[in-house]
Design a protein around this motif. Structure first.
Motif, mmCIF file in Angstrom:
data_model
loop_
_atom_site.group_PDB
_atom_site.id
_atom_site.type_symbol
_atom_site.label_atom_id
_atom_site.label_comp_id
_atom_site.label_asym_id
_atom_site.label_seq_id
_atom_site.Cartn_x
_atom_site.Cartn_y
_atom_site.Cartn_z
ATOM 1 N N VAL A 290 0.819 -1.211 0.000
ATOM 2 C CA VAL A 290 0.000 0.000 0.000
ATOM 3 C C VAL A 290 0.859 1.271 0.000
ATOM 4 O O VAL A 290 0.369 2.369 0.234
ATOM 5 C CB VAL A 290 -0.995 0.047 1.192
ATOM 6 C CG1 VAL A 290 -1.979 -1.094 1.091
ATOM 7 C CG2 VAL A 290 -0.266 0.012 2.527
ATOM 8 N N GLY A 291 2.151 1.083 -0.284
ATOM 9 C CA GLY A 291 2.992 2.255 -0.506
ATOM 10 C C GLY A 291 3.496 2.940 0.752
ATOM 11 O O GLY A 291 3.718 4.145 0.758
ATOM 12 N N ILE A 292 3.685 2.185 1.819
ATOM 13 C CA ILE A 292 4.253 2.783 3.024
ATOM 14 C C ILE A 292 5.752 2.496 3.043
ATOM 15 O O ILE A 292 6.174 1.342 2.952
ATOM 16 C CB ILE A 292 3.561 2.230 4.296
ATOM 17 C CG1 ILE A 292 2.148 2.814 4.363
ATOM 18 C CG2 ILE A 292 4.354 2.574 5.553
ATOM 19 C CD1 ILE A 292 1.350 2.391 5.559
ATOM 20 N N MET B 49 -1.512 8.277 5.622
ATOM 21 C CA MET B 49 -0.802 7.067 6.018
ATOM 22 C C MET B 49 -1.742 6.118 6.758
ATOM 23 O O MET B 49 -1.725 4.900 6.543
ATOM 24 C CB MET B 49 0.349 7.471 6.934
ATOM 25 C CG MET B 49 1.354 6.402 7.171
ATOM 26 S SD MET B 49 2.749 6.606 6.095
ATOM 27 C CE MET B 49 3.551 8.010 6.847
ATOM 28 N N GLN C 70 -4.920 5.923 6.411
ATOM 29 C CA GLN C 70 -5.847 5.313 5.458
ATOM 30 C C GLN C 70 -5.149 4.178 4.714
ATOM 31 O O GLN C 70 -5.761 3.155 4.425
ATOM 32 C CB GLN C 70 -6.411 6.375 4.506
ATOM 33 C CG GLN C 70 -7.649 5.961 3.744
ATOM 34 C CD GLN C 70 -8.799 5.506 4.628
ATOM 35 O OE1 GLN C 70 -8.803 4.395 5.156
ATOM 36 N NE2 GLN C 70 -9.790 6.364 4.804
ATOM 37 N N ARG C 71 -3.856 4.334 4.438
ATOM 38 C CA ARG C 71 -3.107 3.239 3.801
ATOM 39 C C ARG C 71 -3.059 2.019 4.713
ATOM 40 O O ARG C 71 -3.178 0.878 4.249
ATOM 41 C CB ARG C 71 -1.683 3.700 3.466
ATOM 42 C CG ARG C 71 -1.629 4.652 2.287
ATOM 43 C CD ARG C 71 -0.209 5.134 2.036
ATOM 44 N NE ARG C 71 -0.200 6.277 1.150
ATOM 45 C CZ ARG C 71 -0.038 6.195 -0.171
ATOM 46 N NH1 ARG C 71 0.148 5.027 -0.719
ATOM 47 N NH2 ARG C 71 -0.070 7.276 -0.911
ATOM 48 N N ILE D 278 -6.299 0.275 4.552
ATOM 49 C CA ILE D 278 -6.422 -0.488 3.306
ATOM 50 C C ILE D 278 -5.613 -1.782 3.418
ATOM 51 O O ILE D 278 -6.074 -2.852 3.021
ATOM 52 C CB ILE D 278 -5.976 0.368 2.096
ATOM 53 C CG1 ILE D 278 -6.957 1.533 1.906
ATOM 54 C CG2 ILE D 278 -5.898 -0.469 0.827
ATOM 55 C CD1 ILE D 278 -6.497 2.578 0.907
ATOM 56 N N ALA D 279 -4.434 -1.674 4.015
ATOM 57 C CA ALA D 279 -3.609 -2.878 4.203
ATOM 58 C C ALA D 279 -4.354 -3.899 5.054
ATOM 59 O O ALA D 279 -4.350 -5.098 4.760
ATOM 60 C CB ALA D 279 -2.275 -2.513 4.853
ATOM 61 N N THR E 148 -11.889 8.784 1.060
ATOM 62 C CA THR E 148 -10.961 9.895 0.823
ATOM 63 C C THR E 148 -11.534 11.234 1.246
ATOM 64 O O THR E 148 -10.915 12.275 1.051
ATOM 65 C CB THR E 148 -10.575 9.988 -0.671
ATOM 66 O OG1 THR E 148 -11.766 10.205 -1.435
ATOM 67 C CG2 THR E 148 -9.900 8.729 -1.150
ATOM 68 N N GLN F 256 -3.670 10.267 -4.384
ATOM 69 C CA GLN F 256 -2.768 9.133 -4.135
ATOM 70 C C GLN F 256 -3.564 7.891 -3.712
ATOM 71 O O GLN F 256 -3.323 6.791 -4.204
ATOM 72 C CB GLN F 256 -1.781 9.458 -3.004
ATOM 73 C CG GLN F 256 -0.761 10.527 -3.331
ATOM 74 C CD GLN F 256 0.094 10.878 -2.106
ATOM 75 O OE1 GLN F 256 -0.117 10.365 -1.021
ATOM 76 N NE2 GLN F 256 1.063 11.763 -2.295
ATOM 77 N N ILE F 257 -4.512 8.091 -2.798
ATOM 78 C CA ILE F 257 -5.263 6.946 -2.263
ATOM 79 C C ILE F 257 -6.167 6.337 -3.343
ATOM 80 O O ILE F 257 -6.276 5.116 -3.460
ATOM 81 C CB ILE F 257 -6.085 7.366 -1.021
ATOM 82 C CG1 ILE F 257 -5.156 7.818 0.113
ATOM 83 C CG2 ILE F 257 -6.998 6.243 -0.548
ATOM 84 C CD1 ILE F 257 -4.334 6.723 0.744
ATOM 85 N N LEU G 56 -4.072 4.267 -5.583
ATOM 86 C CA LEU G 56 -3.706 3.022 -4.914
ATOM 87 C C LEU G 56 -4.870 2.033 -4.964
ATOM 88 O O LEU G 56 -4.698 0.859 -5.306
ATOM 89 C CB LEU G 56 -3.320 3.321 -3.466
ATOM 90 C CG LEU G 56 -3.099 2.112 -2.568
ATOM 91 C CD1 LEU G 56 -1.862 1.340 -3.010
ATOM 92 C CD2 LEU G 56 -2.969 2.538 -1.107
#
Lengths: 336, 348
Positions: free
Chosen positions: A141-143, A161, A163-164, A167-168, A184, A194-195, A198
């Motif tokens: 998830v792009g962290i 972050m 929210q990521r 999602i993870a 969002t 970005q979200i 993703l």
């Protein structure tokens, strides 16, 4: 044709309050295939979030209760499943993310602990394997620096972050259906972009079906394959996304589309929808939108309008499409 | 209504008249530590050298993401917060030098509308009490005259006079925002800071409030500082638009110019990030990497260089000034080429 992944039929969810009982979701039906994205659009109180909670079996009871209908997911009616089975589905085959990740994450546990919990519960693996899987998910998830992030608490992260992380967590068990409730809305536009990017990537990669609940028609236009517009607990229009924006057929949808100030819109005044949403305890007879509708006629107050076909896959609950007749269910000619 | 006549006439004057001038406004919030929080260990640089001016009857849209300092700027201009340094001139008066009594008198001319119509109204006060409060504090009206003025204000904002005896909880979000607007208008202000006035409202109600604000502006000759994060709404209502990032204005221009020819890389990214309600609208999207850095220790040089796809060594070292690159169009970026005799200004 095979059975859709999710099929909601005549769903009715009621809430009991001090002022009496009302139906937050009233006779809503839709279907969703594997890998398909539906956007559910509506304003506050339209019933879009309660629809999602009903599917997840998360309607708080009391005061809420599913009073009728059927929710079939992968062939089973969720309303008849015992709670134990529902728990296995939630966070497993179907998962949900919310608007405000801060309230969905537990502030006293590290992000890692919260991620492991779901993985261990659903996949039956040990803590070490769960940790590896969690690192993999955060990376997905792009962290950045996922291993270090695992030991941090939610408050040490920004909104985007968090929210990521949500999602993870939702992705932990490869769900077939993801319900995203205004994911969002609380984020700044550059982070929202970005979200959304993703989510789109992940949706395509895992062929997830997604229910995207939002009030933002821009998000729907960019993300969804089809749309359901809700008003006062009822679906008033469903259509493929291109068709809805090109040929909105319910006066409420038309009004919504006109009242947004577009970036490429020029003009002195915004078109508005007059009046306000009626109270759920004082719904007018017949069409619930009639009092605010510029096309309303006496016939509109006679009965609740049924869904009327405009073209295949496109329906709207407005008798104007039939020349103000209640006994027709298919429009002869679409009204612009 | 005699009070409205004068400003309305002013709005038709052709020569633009400057009503507000803000120069180098700075607000640093101290971060304290130690026993009794007496030691200052750093500061949040919420507003870091903001300058702009506003002409009478104009609307300046102030956009930016959370933490950009746009709301703080609005409060500093009204001196609801004391600036660390800088100057604010309203109608020729130095707002920051005014003493209490004079400032209070001036506040009648400068008002604010808040974002949250639920939090901004006292739930124990009727609409009459809420809207009448500024009139009483300023000793402008009493008795029947006061009631008449409140009724007049309610009708002006699209409410009915019988609403005067009701409490805030009896109203919807849009109606509450109308009450907030009526209160702001009570003293016949000339300038209103609108701090995200429609962000908390549903779209169909948003449009009603935006239209109301525009009607009032025309009727009363008002000047707005319109703070928002929704670039669509800002484009609709503004005459000029300023974009803020980490406490600074990075670009300011006439509305049409800014949206048609954004020059600063941040403005471009911001505009391209907005989802467009038009399926299949193929647009080139600039997705910014990373997030807004903390205003406690903003990046050196250009505050945006950490996320800017074009950043060069100079950007990390030297803070770019907000300079005019075309008539009426200012940008704070080393890489923007000013307009020449041959061609218009160019962004990186």
């Amino acid at each position: 044709m095979s059975e859709p992944l999710l099929s909601v039929r005549n769903l009715k969810t009621v809430f009991k309050t001090e002022d009496g009982q009302f139906a937050a979701v009233d006779d809503v039906s839709f279907e969703l295939n594997e890998g398909e994205v539906i956007g559910i659009v509506g304003e506050s109180g339209s019933g879009k979030s309660v629809t999602a909670l009903s599917i997840m079996g998360l309607v708080p009871n009391p005061p809420g209760r599913i009073a009728g209908g059927e929710i079939r997911f992968e062939g089973r009616n969720l309303l008849e499943l015992p709670e134990r089975e529902m728990r296995r589905l939630r966070g497993g085959r179907m998962a949900m993310i919310f608007q405000e990740p801060m309230t969905s994450l537990n502030p006293v546990f590290t992000v890692g602990d919260q991620l492991f919990e779901g993985i261990i519960e659903h996949e039956g693996v040990g803590k070490r394997a769960a940790r590896d899987r969690a690192v993999e998910l955060l990376d997905k998830v792009g962290i950045a620096a996922p291993a270090e992030r695992l030991d941090q608490y939610p408050h040490q992260m920004s909104g985007g972050m968090r929210q990521r992380v949500m999602i993870a967590m939702a992705l932990a068990c490869n769900p077939k259906l993801l319900l995203a409730d205004e994911p969002t809305t609380a984020l700044d536009v550059t982070i929202q972009a970005q979200i959304l990017d993703l989510l789109r990537e992940l949706q395509e990669e895992f062929r997830m079906a997604v229910i995207m609940i939002t009030h933002n028609l821009g998000v729907v236009a960019e993300f969804a394959h089809k749309v359901m517009v809700m008003y006062c607990g009822r679906a008033v229009e469903t259509a493929p996304v291109g068709e809805l924006f090109e040929r909105p057929s319910h006066p409420y949808t038309q009004g919504l589309l006109r009242s947004i100030p577009h970036l490429d819109h020029e003009g002195a005044r915004l078109r508005t929808i007059k009046g306000t949403v009626p109270s759920p305890f004082a719904l007018p007879p017949g069409c619930r939108f009639a009092a605010r509708c510029e096309h309303a006629r006496p016939a509109c107050a006679e009965a609740e309008p049924p869904m009327i076909g405009v073209v295949p896959d496109h329906e709207a609950a407005c008798i104007r499409l039939t020349g103000y007749r209640h006994d027709l269910t298919r429009a002869t000619e679409p009204v612009a | 209504m005699s009070a409205a006549a004068a400003p309305a006439a002013a709005a038709t004057v052709k020569e633009p008249r400057e009503i507000l001038r803000v120069e180098n406004l700075v607000k640093h919030f101290p971060i304290t530590a130690g026993m009794f929080l007496s030691r200052e260990v750093g500061s949040v640089r919420a507003v870091d050298g903001v300058s702009f001016e506003l002409n009478e009857g104009e609307t300046l849209g102030l956009v930016g993401e959370s933490g950009s300092g746009k709301s703080t700027t609005g409060r500093l201009v009204l001196r609801l917060l004391e600036p660390t340094s800088g100057s604010v001139q309203f109608d020729g008066q130095d707002v920051l030098a005014l003493e209490e009594a004079k400032l209070r008198a001036l506040r009648g001319k400068m008002q604010i509308i808040f974002q949250d119509p639920y939090g901004a109204l006292n739930p124990r006060k009727t609409v009459l009490e809420t809207v009448a409060e500024p009139l009483l504090i300023h000793g402008r009206r009493w008795g029947p005259e006061l009631h008449a003025r409140v009724r007049e204000l309610l009708e002006l904002v699209g409410l009915a006079s019988y609403h005067a005896d009701r409490y805030p909880h009896e109203f919807s979000g849009g109606q509450r925002q109308r009450i907030g607007i009526a209160r702001a208008l009570a003293l016949n202000p000339r300038f209103i800071v609108c701090d995200e006035p429609v962000s908390a409202l549903d779209v169909s109600i948003q449009a009603q409030i935006v239209n109301l604000l525009q009607d009032l502006q025309e009727e009363l000759g008002l000047t707005y500082l319109f703070i928002a994060h929704d670039l669509g709404v800002v484009k609709h209502i503004s005459t000029r638009v300023a974009v803020m990032y980490l406490g600074r204005i990075v670009e300011i221009a006439d509305k049409a110019e800014l949206y048609a020819r954004p020059l600063h890389p941040y403005t471009r990214a911001l505009l391209s990030a907005i989802p467009v309600p038009r399926p299949g609208a193929g647009r080139e999207r600039v997705i910014l990497q990373g997030e807004v850095p903390s205003p406690i220790n903003p990046p050196s040089g250009c505050h945006f260089h950490t996320r800017c796809p074009f950043a060069v060594a100079e950007c990390r070292a030297v803070d770019p000034p907000l300079r005019e690159v075309a008539p009426g169009h200012k940008a704070a970026c080393h890489l923007v080429q000013p307009q020449t005799a041959q061609e218009g200004p160019r962004g990186p």
